[in-house]
Structures are given as structure tokens and as C-alpha cells.
Scaffold this active site. Structure first.
Site, PDB file in Angstrom:
ATOM      1  N   ASP A   1      14.968  26.436  14.261  1.00 32.25           N
ATOM      2  CA  ASP A   1      13.911  27.274  14.834  1.00 32.25           C
ATOM      3  C   ASP A   1      14.490  28.492  15.545  1.00 32.25           C
ATOM      4  O   ASP A   1      15.702  28.550  15.832  1.00 32.25           O
ATOM      5  CB  ASP A   1      13.103  26.409  15.821  1.00 32.25           C
ATOM      6  CG  ASP A   1      11.666  26.864  15.963  1.00 32.25           C
ATOM      7  OD1 ASP A   1      11.353  28.004  15.584  1.00 32.25           O
ATOM      8  OD2 ASP A   1      10.852  26.069  16.468  1.00 32.25           O
ATOM      9  N   ASP A   6       2.671  28.448  12.653  1.00 27.14           N
ATOM     10  CA  ASP A   6       2.282  27.432  13.634  1.00 27.14           C
ATOM     11  C   ASP A   6       0.796  27.127  13.536  1.00 27.14           C
ATOM     12  O   ASP A   6       0.320  26.169  14.136  1.00 27.14           O
ATOM     13  CB  ASP A   6       2.624  27.904  15.058  1.00 27.14           C
ATOM     14  CG  ASP A   6       4.067  27.607  15.413  1.00 27.14           C
ATOM     15  OD1 ASP A   6       4.724  26.874  14.651  1.00 27.14           O
ATOM     16  OD2 ASP A   6       4.554  28.119  16.439  1.00 27.14           O
TER      17      ASP A   6
HETATM   18  C1  GLA Z   1       8.057  26.656  17.331  1.00 26.30           C
HETATM   19  C2  GLA Z   1       7.810  25.997  15.996  1.00 26.30           C
HETATM   20  C3  GLA Z   1       6.966  24.752  16.193  1.00 26.30           C
HETATM   21  C4  GLA Z   1       7.665  23.822  17.132  1.00 26.30           C
HETATM   22  C5  GLA Z   1       7.964  24.519  18.452  1.00 26.30           C
HETATM   23  C6  GLA Z   1       8.811  23.669  19.357  1.00 26.30           C
HETATM   24  O1  GLA Z   1       6.913  27.205  17.838  1.00 26.30           O
HETATM   25  O2  GLA Z   1       7.199  26.881  15.120  1.00 26.30           O
HETATM   26  O3  GLA Z   1       6.729  24.129  14.954  1.00 26.30           O
HETATM   27  O4  GLA Z   1       8.854  23.356  16.546  1.00 26.30           O
HETATM   28  O5  GLA Z   1       8.639  25.739  18.248  1.00 26.30           O
HETATM   29  O6  GLA Z   1       9.106  24.299  20.534  1.00 26.30           O
END
Ligand code: GLA
Length: 752
Positions: A501, A571
Site C-alpha cells: 500500500d 477503496d
Molecule cells: C488503504 C487501502 C485500504 C486499506 C487501508 C489500510 O486505504 O486502500 O484497502 O488497506 O489503506 O490502512
């Protein structure tokens, strides 16, 4: 097919499956663009280089050279010597003088396609690319050349020179035997005695007449990525860009110029897509003579590269794609190119383990018992892998601490990571893990030990984003530390999957380690550091399934696809929001690359409730998985998970390998969305239809199916109806009237 140099006419002809690209060497060795489009097959096309009434070359009218330079269709335009349109190259000397002019010097046509040192790149064959990666910045071009047996493609290297700076520019154009893509990149070599400063190095330029074209881009925001937008081209410069250090949620490194009436099946489309994950510029400019210049490359803002004598700078690749059959053909061309010539993962053609991720299920509030309860229940319903998301390390119980401290939080994970992984495996499941390696929290042991490792402008408080700073990946020491801390965890347990990420844009881009004149290299060096870490990861853990992510789809680009076969799309997991996001993403990317999960309702991002079936049908057109607490959902939803996992196993190979057709867009018709994946051998096709908003006085809807064998009979499994492929394709499928919103259907056609 391939690349030909027509000596007498001084023309280069680049031929792909359905297109041609012509370059000419004009008098006085100016290199100009002649033609790009459908095949013309005639080397008498040099006359197209002439620019109307204006002097053809300066020698015919030296006193008016500026009118030549301002209208000549340069293949690779430079700044400062009379071309006032967008340039690709802007060079400053140590004394501060800016200006550059390039002249053709020589060329070579080589079999195969060299790799680009430290950068993602398309390749003829994956194994060759790996070979080409081993080398140093200095020798890589030669090494790659001599190592490549060259099956499946050719590369044209045109060497140009600025005689005053003794600056060499190598323009590369590659074609593949099985594709319509033309891949472009540029390498700058300082053969002078003094350093020069590259203030702008774009990768590709394309000139054409304006024919009332539109331009198409993908725009959005966090949780609303890659929405399709079409705009008429007006005079001046227009386009998209990112200066965020990542390709970004907001804009996408893609630009298409297309006929105003182009649709899925017809119309001319000229597309450029950047194989890069950092700042970019994608622009089209209409000049006073109504000619268009399309350019793409690293954004020049904040960029300055010191090129010492003897050193090379390689600009990342641009994929150029021309389609005379509308956007649909362009899309399928991109999908095939990326599946055959960009993604290297051993999972590319394999069924990915069906996963459940705990992020939306628990956020930071979990422990070993909770995760094992989810794993047990998931296993019962056919799910194959548990992914532990953010919150397992340091003191991470919220988003404002511990990034950089990649040690297991023992109070959450009693018995440690190894114990958890073994327990999950004992349930018969695989295990996956989340990291965010490029970051450091101010509240972390790492930051307390090495505050100088964060990007910063000395004396100025650095800007936080999601409570975190960005690590200075221009430094090998930092890269090595970060890589080791991730690799150490991966070595400690049987981890099958990593979600990598990246949750904030770059700001305060300064390095305490870097001398002043090199601070302008940091944005690009950060991206190179990221690529280096992912390359090392794949080398050390060749069977790892890597999924990239950046707050959802903030770094969904062809560069990252070179390292991971799938990227978390957004997301926003709401099935209706996902329609536009996945439509825009699938315009360029194979469905098998789009991370898509079924989540709980009301949806956490938009609060909408949609049927579980619809959420499943939409996610089935991506990598598929779950993002919910399976121990808490209803019995009915759990039963549906079993049906959905069966659908996943049935349709995954087709979705992964097939040809994608966009049949209707609710963005345009305001009622329903529809797309199809047809097997390349025409043996089956799967259509997904989502009625978004029901309408009164229902209009008759017929959906014409694509990609079937006109002469063969096809069974529509859902109704038992059999009809000839020609009937399904020309007469169409009658869409039933549904009473209600957000209702979806799958239609599976099977050749008899
Ligand atoms: C990002 C990712 C999510 C999750 C969060 C965790 O926003 O896109 O899927 O993994 O971080 O903090």
C-alpha cells in the site's frame, strides 16, 4: 510486419498488425513525423512532411527559419530554438544557457526489444526481459541488445544529436508481431565534456492535423478513480497531469485523441499510455495552424536531472495505440498487450486464491482469535486465503503511528505471526499480509531513530498526510533498510500474498543527503527506489502474489502492473460506484488486474445498500474476494457466498483470458450497465447486466452480443434458449424488465 528503412526516400516505416507509423528524415537532417494510422503501404508519402506554404527547410530561407521551426512536425521537439509548441526536451548548460536542436545522425533496426534499466518496460518475452535487467546503467543498452534473441518483435533506434552540446538522443520505437502497439522511449546521453541539466525529458510526441477531434481522459478522486471524460479539443494546451509523486487518483497517465463520433465500434482513436508510476504530463495542443501535438512523459515541474559527461538518462516508455475501429478495439489491444508483453507474474494465467480481507471487517480492532474466527467461517464457504490488513505491527491501533516499525504487535497477535499463519494454514487456507513500506509515522521507532530518512525541506515542518511522512527512497541505505524489514517478515512465515500500500502523495520533496543541484532528481529517484524494491521482492520471493494499492487506486498504472498482476482498484467497494470505476479501468486494463471485493452494506464509503448478488456479480469482473466480517453477516448472505465462489471457479478463466466488450454504459443511458467477456476461441461468453435505476414505461432493451461464431448455435444457460451466433449478435438478447434498483444478471452463452 516489422520495421523497414526506405533508403532512397529516407523514410522509416513501422508496421503493426493493422497500423503504420512513418517517420522521415528531411533535408538538413531534421527528423519529422509523417503519418500514423491505418496501413498506407506506400513509401511515396514523404510529401506529407511538407508544411503547406511555409519553407520546407531553413536552408531554403534561412532568414525565416523560425517559421519552419514553429510548424515542422518534429518527432522529438526541443525547447529554445524556435519551436514554440510543447517540447519534449529542455536542456540547460552549467552556465545557465537553455536551448537544444536535434539532427538525425544514424539508426539501427534490431531484433527484439531491449529492457530499460531500473524501469518497467514491455518485452517480447518475459525471460528475456529478466536477463536484460542485469547490468549497470552504463552498459545496459548494449547488453540488452546482444542478449536478446528477438523472437516476436523489432526495435528501431534513431540516434539524433545536438552538435553544440554534443548531446546524443536515442529515440526507440518497438513493435511486436502480435500487437498494434508502438512502444516509444528516449535515452539522453551526454557526450560532451561538461555536465548538462535536463529540465524536461518527455518520452513521446505525436503530430497530426486536427479533424475536429475530442480528447478522452480518466479522472477522479480518492474512491472515485478513473471516470471516463470526453472533451472537445480547443486551441491551446489541454490534458492531464500528476505532480503528486504517484500516477494518482485524480488523473491517469493516459490520453486519447478521437473522432467526435467514435464509439465502441467505429471511429479513429490515437491513444498514449505511460508505463510509469510517478509525476506525468499527458497533453494535446492545438496550434494556430490547427495541427495537434500530443505529448507524454515525466512532468517537468520539480524535475531537473544532472547529466554528467558519459552518463545516460532513460525516459520511461509510452505505449502508442491507434485503432480505426473505435474504443472497443483500442481496449482489447491494450488488454492483449499487457497480458502478453507487460505482466510478468506467474499468476498471470492462473486462478488467484479467493481471498477475504479483514480491513472493512475489523479495521484496526482485531487479534489472533478474531482473525481465526473469520478464517474458519470463510473456509466453510469456499474462501481460500485470509489477508491480514493494516494494524498488525508496532503500536498500530489507529492510522497515526508505527509505519516503519515492521515488527509484529504481540499483544494483538498472541503467539506471533508464525503461529497465526500456521493456524490459518491448518484450516486449509493461504495467508496474505498488508505493508506500507514507503512511509514512516512521526510516532514510530524508525522516525525517532532516523528523522533524516523522511523527505523534508530543512527548517520547514514537513506536511503530514494521513499522519505520515514519505521516506527518502532516493537513498540506497533507506531502500535497503525498508526492503530488509519487509523481506524479514516474509522470510519468517509462509506468506503467499502481499498487499503493498501507499497512502499519501509526496510533499516537501527534499533530501537531507542530496546536494543542491540534484534535488530536482528526487521525484524520479523515489519511483526508481520503489521499482528497485519490488524487483528485489519478486526475485527473492518468485511465487509471491503481489497486489499493489495506493489508498485504493492511486497508483493503478502500467508501471506497477509490471511488478504485480493485480492492483486494488478503489477503496470504494459499493457495487454501483464500482460500475464507473471499473468501466474506466477496464478501458485499458484486463479485468484480471482489477482488485474487486464484495463488502458489507450499508456500504462504508457511500452508505448505499445493494443486493448481495449484485455486489458479487460486479466483483466477479475483477480479481474477486471478500472484504467483510463473515462471522457477522446473515445466513442468506453466507449461502450466497457459496454460490458466488462456485461462479468464481466457473467463470474466472474466461474473465481472466477473454476479450472484453463494453455493451452499454449507465453513465450514458442513465439506466443500466452492461459488459461482456467472450472467449478468444468463441466457445463461450459471459454478459453482466446491472439495472441501476428502474424506469417506468420500460423501453424495449436488446443487447447485441459480441465475439460469437456467427454460424454456431449458442445455448443461453440461464433460460435454456438456443440460437445461432448471428442471431444473438444481430438480433440481440432481450433484457427482462426488473422491478427495482441495483438488480443484476449474468448471462452465459455456450457454443453447442
Ligand atoms: C488503504 C487501502 C485500504 C486499506 C487501508 C489500510 O486505504 O486502500 O484497502 O488497506 O489503506 O490502512
Amino acid at each position: 510486419m516489422g520495421i523497414i528503412f526506405h533508403e532512397e526516400e529516407q523514410l522509416f516505416q513501422l508496421e503493426t498488425l493493422n497500423t503504420e507509423y512513418w517517420i522521415g528524415i528531411a533535408d538538413e537532417m531534421y527528423l519529422g513525423h509523417i503519418y500514423y494510422g491505418k496501413k498506407i503501404g506506400d513509401a511515396r508519402c514523404a510529401y506529407l512532411l511538407k508544411t503547406g506554404e511555409r519553407p520546407f527547410v531553413p536552408s531554403k530561407n534561412r532568414k525565416e527559419k523560425a517559421s519552419f521551426t514553429d510548424s515542422f512536425p518534429y518527432e522529438y521537439p526541443t525547447w529554445g530554438t524556435g519551436d514554440f509548441r510543447e517540447s519534449c526536451l529542455n536542456v540547460r548548460t552549467a552556465k545557465g544557457y537553455r536551448g537544444c536542436e536535434l539532427f538525425y545522425e544514424s539508426h539501427a533496426i534490431i531484433e527484439g526489444k531491449p529492457g530499460l534499466f531500473g524501469l518497467p518496460a514491455t518485452f517480447c518475452q518475459a525471460e528475456e526481459q529478466i536477463k536484460a535487467k542485469e547490468g549497470t546503467e552504463q552498459n545496459i543498452a548494449d547488453k540488452a541488445k546482444s542478449d536478446l534473441p528477438g523472437a516476436g518483435g523489432q526495435t528501431l533506434e534513431i540516434t539524433c544529436r545536438d552538435p553544440f552540446l554534443n548531446l546524443k538522443v536515442i529515440l526507440r520505437y518497438s513493435v511486436f508481431d502480435d500487437s498494434d502497439a508502438i512502444i516509444r522511449s528516449a535515452e539522453i546521453v551526454n557526450e560532451g565534456a561538461k555536465p548538462v541539466y535536463l529540465e524536461k525529458v518527455l518520452s513521446a510526441c505525436l503530430t497530426m492535423d486536427d479533424e475536429n477531434y475530442d480528447y478522452l481522459t480518466l479522472n477522479g478522486s480518492w474512491a472515485r478513480e478513473r471516470h471516463i471524460e470526453k472533451t472537445p479539443i480547443s486551441h491551446g494546451k489541454q490534458g492531464v497531469f500528476s505532480e503528486r509523486g504517484i500516477s494518482s487518483h485524480q488523473e491517469h497517465p493516459f490520453l486519447a485523441v478521437l473522432d467526435r463520433n467514435a464509439d465502441q465500434e467505429q471511429g479513429r482513436v490515437y491513444a498514449m499510455h505511460f508505463v510509469y508510476s510517478g509525476n506525468f504530463l499527458a497533453q494535446v495542443e492545438k496550434d494556430p495552424f490547427d495541427s495537434l501535438r500530443m505529448v507524454m512523459g515525466i512532468h517537468p515541474e520539480g524535475f531537473c536531472w544532472e547529466l554528467e559527461p558519459g552518463m545516460h538518462f532513460t525516459a520511461p516508455e509510452v505505449v502508442c495505440m491507434y485503432s480505426s475501429e473505435g474504443l472497443g478495439k483500442m481496449t482489447r489491444n491494450f488488454h492483449d498487450l499487457y497480458r502478453s508483453h507487460l505482466i510478468r507474474s506467474p499468476y498471470l494465467h492462473k486462478k488467484r486464491p479467493l481471498l477475504i480481507n479483514n480491513w472493512e471487517a475489523t479495521y484496526f480492532d482485531f487479534d489472533t482469535d478474531k482473525l481465526l474466527a473469520i478464517a474458519r467461517e470463510a473456509k466453510k464457504h469456499g474462501i481460500e486465503m485470509l489477508v491480514m490488513d493494516d494494524g498488525w505491527f508496532g503500536q498500530r491501533n489507529h492510522e497515526y503511528c508505527s509505519l516503519g516499525d515492521w515488527t509484529v504487535n504481540q499483544s494483538k497477535l498472541k503467539g506471533g505471526l508464525e503461529y497465526l499463519v500456521e493456524q490459518v494454514k491448518a484450516e486449509g487456507m493461504k495467508f496474505g499480509l498488508w505493508f506500507e513500506p514507503e512511509m514512516v509515522s512521526p510516532d514510530s521507532d524508525l522516525y525517532r531513530l532516523h528523522p533524516e530518512w523522511a523527505m523534508q525541506l530543512p527548517g520547514r515542518p514537513a506536511t503530514q498526510g494521513r499522519g505520515q511522512y514519505v521516506l527518502d527512497l532516493s537513498q540506497q541505505e533507506v531502500i535497503d533498510y525498508v526492503y530488509e524489514s519487509v523481506a524479514k517478515i516474509l522470510r519468517s512465515a509462509d506468506i503467499s500474498y502481499v498487499k503493498w500500500d501507499m497512502n499519501r502523495p509526496l510533499t516537501d520533496v527534499g533530501s537531507l543527503y542530496t546536494e543542491g543541484k540534484k534535488q530536482g532528481e528526487l521525484f524520479h529517484r523515489f519511483v526508481l527506489g520503489l521499482y528497485q524494491m519490488q524487483e528485489r521482492l519478486l526475485k527473492e520471493f518468485p511465487n509471491l502474489l503481489l497486489e499493489n494499492c495506493a489508498s485504493g487506486g492511486g497508483r493503478f498504472d502500467p508501471g506497477m502492473l509490471y511488478y504485480s498482476p493485480q492492483i486494488w482498484c478503489s477503496d470504494d467497494t459499493d457495487a454501483i460506484e464500482r460500475l464507473e470505476i471499473q468501466e474506466g479501468t477496464a478501458l485499458l486494463y484486463p479485468l484480471s488486474t482489477m482488485g474487486a471485493h464484495v463488502s458489507d452494506c450499508p456500504n462504508h464509503i457511500v452508505g448505499r445498500s445493494t443486493p448481495f448478488t449484485t455486489r458479487g456479480h460486479v466483483a466477479l469482473s475483477g480479481t474477486f474476494g471478500y472484504e467483510l466480517d463473515i462471522t457477522k453477516i446473515s445466513k442468506e448472505d453466507k449461502e450466497e457466498i457459496e454460490e458466488q465462489t462456485a461462479l468464481y471457479h466457473k467463470y474466472q478463466p474466461l474473465v481472466r483470458e477473454g476479450d472484453y466488450y463494453r455493451l452499454a454504459s449507465w453513465r450514458e443511458n442513465h439506466h443500466f450497465d452492461c459488459w461482456e467477456v467472450a472467449a478468444k476461441d468463441k466457445s463461450e461468453a459471459l454478459v453482466t447486466l446491472v439495472q441501476v435505476i428502474a424506469e417506468a414505461a420500460f423501453r424495449s432493451r436488446k443487447i447485441r452480443i459480441k465475439g460469437l461464431d456467427a454460424e454456431a448455435d449458442y445455448l443461453l444457460e440461464e433460460t435454456g434458449q438456443v440460437a445461432k451466433g448471428s442471431l444473438w449478435m444481430e438480433g440481440g438478447l432481450l433484457v427482462p424488465r426488473d422491478n427495482g434498483d441495483f438488480i443484476s444478471h449474468l448471462y452465459h452463452f455456450v457454443r453447442q
